[in-house]
Design a protein around this motif. Structure first.
Motif, PDB file in Angstrom:
ATOM      1  N   ARG A   1       0.846  -1.210   0.000  1.00  0.00           N
ATOM      2  CA  ARG A   1       0.000   0.000   0.000  1.00  0.00           C
ATOM      3  C   ARG A   1       0.879   1.256   0.000  1.00  0.00           C
ATOM      4  O   ARG A   1       0.614   2.222  -0.717  1.00  0.00           O
ATOM      5  CB  ARG A   1      -0.933  -0.012   1.208  1.00  0.00           C
ATOM      6  CG  ARG A   1      -1.918   1.155   1.199  1.00  0.00           C
ATOM      7  CD  ARG A   1      -3.015   1.015   2.241  1.00  0.00           C
ATOM      8  NE  ARG A   1      -3.851  -0.130   1.991  1.00  0.00           N
ATOM      9  CZ  ARG A   1      -3.815  -1.276   2.689  1.00  0.00           C
ATOM     10  NH1 ARG A   1      -2.982  -1.402   3.714  1.00  0.00           N
ATOM     11  NH2 ARG A   1      -4.583  -2.285   2.382  1.00  0.00           N
TER      12      ARG A   1
ATOM     13  N   ARG B   1       0.907   4.115  -2.770  1.00  0.00           N
ATOM     14  CA  ARG B   1       0.646   5.510  -2.361  1.00  0.00           C
ATOM     15  C   ARG B   1       1.766   6.430  -2.878  1.00  0.00           C
ATOM     16  O   ARG B   1       1.508   7.505  -3.411  1.00  0.00           O
ATOM     17  CB  ARG B   1       0.559   5.598  -0.836  1.00  0.00           C
ATOM     18  CG  ARG B   1       0.262   7.016  -0.354  1.00  0.00           C
ATOM     19  CD  ARG B   1       0.310   7.140   1.147  1.00  0.00           C
ATOM     20  NE  ARG B   1      -0.858   6.566   1.783  1.00  0.00           N
ATOM     21  CZ  ARG B   1      -0.829   5.568   2.674  1.00  0.00           C
ATOM     22  NH1 ARG B   1       0.327   5.028   3.026  1.00  0.00           N
ATOM     23  NH2 ARG B   1      -1.926   5.096   3.203  1.00  0.00           N
TER      24      ARG B   1
ATOM     25  N   ASN C   1     -16.083  -0.690  -5.596  1.00  0.00           N
ATOM     26  CA  ASN C   1     -16.125  -0.528  -4.135  1.00  0.00           C
ATOM     27  C   ASN C   1     -15.303  -1.586  -3.425  1.00  0.00           C
ATOM     28  O   ASN C   1     -14.597  -1.298  -2.464  1.00  0.00           O
ATOM     29  CB  ASN C   1     -17.561  -0.591  -3.625  1.00  0.00           C
ATOM     30  CG  ASN C   1     -18.326   0.646  -4.022  1.00  0.00           C
ATOM     31  OD1 ASN C   1     -17.724   1.626  -4.462  1.00  0.00           O
ATOM     32  ND2 ASN C   1     -19.634   0.612  -3.912  1.00  0.00           N
TER      33      ASN C   1
ATOM     34  N   PHE D   1     -11.662  -0.972  -3.792  1.00  0.00           N
ATOM     35  CA  PHE D   1     -11.278   0.164  -2.946  1.00  0.00           C
ATOM     36  C   PHE D   1     -11.140  -0.260  -1.477  1.00  0.00           C
ATOM     37  O   PHE D   1     -10.238   0.194  -0.769  1.00  0.00           O
ATOM     38  CB  PHE D   1     -12.291   1.310  -3.058  1.00  0.00           C
ATOM     39  CG  PHE D   1     -11.945   2.462  -2.139  1.00  0.00           C
ATOM     40  CD1 PHE D   1     -10.923   3.335  -2.459  1.00  0.00           C
ATOM     41  CD2 PHE D   1     -12.619   2.645  -0.933  1.00  0.00           C
ATOM     42  CE1 PHE D   1     -10.580   4.373  -1.601  1.00  0.00           C
ATOM     43  CE2 PHE D   1     -12.278   3.678  -0.076  1.00  0.00           C
ATOM     44  CZ  PHE D   1     -11.260   4.549  -0.412  1.00  0.00           C
ATOM     45  N   GLU D   2     -12.026  -1.161  -1.048  1.00  0.00           N
ATOM     46  CA  GLU D   2     -11.929  -1.639   0.347  1.00  0.00           C
ATOM     47  C   GLU D   2     -10.589  -2.308   0.617  1.00  0.00           C
ATOM     48  O   GLU D   2     -10.059  -2.238   1.714  1.00  0.00           O
ATOM     49  CB  GLU D   2     -13.044  -2.645   0.633  1.00  0.00           C
ATOM     50  CG  GLU D   2     -14.358  -1.988   1.007  1.00  0.00           C
ATOM     51  CD  GLU D   2     -15.495  -2.987   0.997  1.00  0.00           C
ATOM     52  OE1 GLU D   2     -15.260  -4.186   1.251  1.00  0.00           O
ATOM     53  OE2 GLU D   2     -16.629  -2.562   0.706  1.00  0.00           O
TER      54      GLU D   2
ATOM     55  N   LYS E   1      -7.776   0.966  -0.348  1.00  0.00           N
ATOM     56  CA  LYS E   1      -7.957   2.048   0.638  1.00  0.00           C
ATOM     57  C   LYS E   1      -7.137   3.314   0.355  1.00  0.00           C
ATOM     58  O   LYS E   1      -6.668   3.972   1.281  1.00  0.00           O
ATOM     59  CB  LYS E   1      -7.585   1.548   2.047  1.00  0.00           C
ATOM     60  CG  LYS E   1      -8.467   0.442   2.594  1.00  0.00           C
ATOM     61  CD  LYS E   1      -8.117   0.223   4.077  1.00  0.00           C
ATOM     62  CE  LYS E   1      -9.013  -0.756   4.750  1.00  0.00           C
ATOM     63  NZ  LYS E   1      -8.716  -2.159   4.522  1.00  0.00           N
TER      64      LYS E   1
ATOM     65  N   LYS F   1      -7.402   6.929  -1.442  1.00  0.00           N
ATOM     66  CA  LYS F   1      -8.326   7.845  -2.123  1.00  0.00           C
ATOM     67  C   LYS F   1      -7.668   8.574  -3.288  1.00  0.00           C
ATOM     68  O   LYS F   1      -8.351   9.126  -4.141  1.00  0.00           O
ATOM     69  CB  LYS F   1      -8.871   8.853  -1.120  1.00  0.00           C
ATOM     70  CG  LYS F   1      -9.841   8.208  -0.157  1.00  0.00           C
ATOM     71  CD  LYS F   1     -10.712   9.229   0.534  1.00  0.00           C
ATOM     72  CE  LYS F   1     -11.804   8.499   1.284  1.00  0.00           C
ATOM     73  NZ  LYS F   1     -12.181   9.127   2.520  1.00  0.00           N
TER      74      LYS F   1
END
Ligand SMILES: O=P(O)(O)OC[C@H]1O[C@H](O[C@H]2O[C@H](CO)[C@@H](O)[C@H](O)[C@H]2O)[C@H](O)[C@@H](O)[C@@H]1O
Length: 352
Positions: A143, A147, A164, A167-168, A171, A173
């Motif tokens: 992650r 990022r 969705n 995205f869960e 995570k 945005k």
């Protein structure tokens, strides 16, 4: 997924303005697509459904590959695959589809002065393949790598899962998300979802007696997983799926990594999704933008093909076995994907 009442794929201002997509430029709101090979009357369905037997055979091959000893080394991080290149078939394949890590210098040299855009598949690319689809989590280090990449390059996730759901897992945005093999950035009709619900219900009913078989509703697509089903029952799973689909002539089935993926018969795939995102994000200038798409699955081949045809950017296939591919480069597993992403960031920081 009943496509008879509306255009199958049109811009959905509601869907694309959701915060998940984070700050899309306003021109995206006006962008609309009517895929070729489809008429709004719903009569021109030109893509024929794959014969289920064919799917099954492909599935068996896939399963054989997936369960090879090489795959068993595929612990997410830190495994020693140093003997990998000693396999002559793999070495021969690597000559055609070299490692994106060892070719990193060439990749960045060709991107000199240009803008890189990053497209990432999820399962098998950012997270290791696991038996339970609900547990395909992304590690914190991965992650962090994604990022960081998104800090410097426009970055999108293009997944077979619903937007969705992916995205869960991810995570973040700051990324763009395309779910349901790209249909979930722009599919408009509530009918699609309604039909997905209907077919999910029927599929759940028919496979309920088969141990290990699970059904996953991905909003516009539905996955029937057979990874945990005894091999003797695979044929039965395939037959049952086929029978259910008799009642849904506008759905087809394709085969992924031990998963039968039920999706609408429309001319839309991850390749079209990448083209759409490039256009929507004002990244369509092939002279000055280098899209890099990393994925492990057959559905990612559509995106690799688009980049090859545009003669700009690179597809990178994640695989530990030789595969026919439209990708230019390869990476062995998610740990190498992470390394590659970290390299991109380091190189960017260095050049600033
Ligand atoms: O496009 P992707 O993001 O790669 O999604 C493709 C399918 O991925 C998931 O299934 C695969 O990963 C699971 C978890 O590792 C594994 O159990 C399964 O066997 C694989 O096929 C997802 O669950 C599917 O819905 C997606 O279509």
């Amino acid at each position: 997924m009943d496509l008879s009442n509306s255009s199958p794929v049109i811009t959905d201002p509601v869907a694309i303005s959701q915060p998940l997509l984070g700050g899309l430029p306003s021109n995206l709101m006006q962008f609309s697509v009517m895929p070729s090979g489809y008429s709004s009357s719903g009569m021109n369905v030109s893509v024929s459904r794959l014969k289920i037997e064919e799917v099954l055979v492909n599935g068996l091959l896939d399963a054989m590959k997936s369960s090879s000893p090489r795959r068993k080394l595929n612990v997410e991080f830190g495994e020693d695959n140093s003997s990998e290149e000693e396999d002559p078939a793999y070495s021969a394949w690597m000559a055609k589809c070299p490692s994106a890590l060892s070719s990193f210098k060439q990749i960045v040299a060709s991107a000199q002065g240009k803008k890189i855009a990053v497209f990432l598949d999820y399962d098998g690319t950012l997270s290791p393949i696991v038996d339970d689809p609900d547990k395909a989590v992304m590690s914190p280090v991965m992650r962090a790598a994604v990022r960081n990449v998104a800090k410097y390059f426009p970055t999108a996730i293009v997944s077979g899962r619903s937007r969705n759901k992916v995205f869960e897992f991810v995570k973040l945005k700051e990324l763009y998300y395309a779910g349901s093999h790209g249909m979930d950035i722009m599919a408009s009709s509530a009918n699609h979802e309604h039909s997905a619900e209907k077919v999910t219900k029927s599929l759940l009913q028919v496979v309920s007696g088969i141990e290990g078989a699970t059904v996953e509703n991905n909003k516009f697509c539905v996955s029937v997983h057979y990874r945990n089903v005894a091999e003797k029952d695979w044929k039965l799973v395939a037959q049952l799926v086929n029978e259910v689909l008799e009642a849904f002539p506008r759905l087809k089935v394709t085969n992924g990594r031990m998963v039968l993926e039920v999706r609408p018969v429309i001319d839309w795939d991850k390749g079209k999704a990448v083209e759409f995102l490039l256009q929507s994000l004002n990244l369509n200038d092939s002279e000055n933008v280098i899209p890099i798409y990393i994925g492990d699955d057959r559905t990612d081949e559509d995106a690799f093909k688009v980049l090859r045809q545009r003669n700009c950017g690179y597809g990178i296939l994640v695989s530990q076995v030789p595969k026919e591919t439209e990708a230019f480069y390869s990476l062995r597993d998610p740990s190498e994907v992470m390394e590659f992403l970290n390299f991109l960031v380091r190189r960017k920081k260095h050049s600033m």
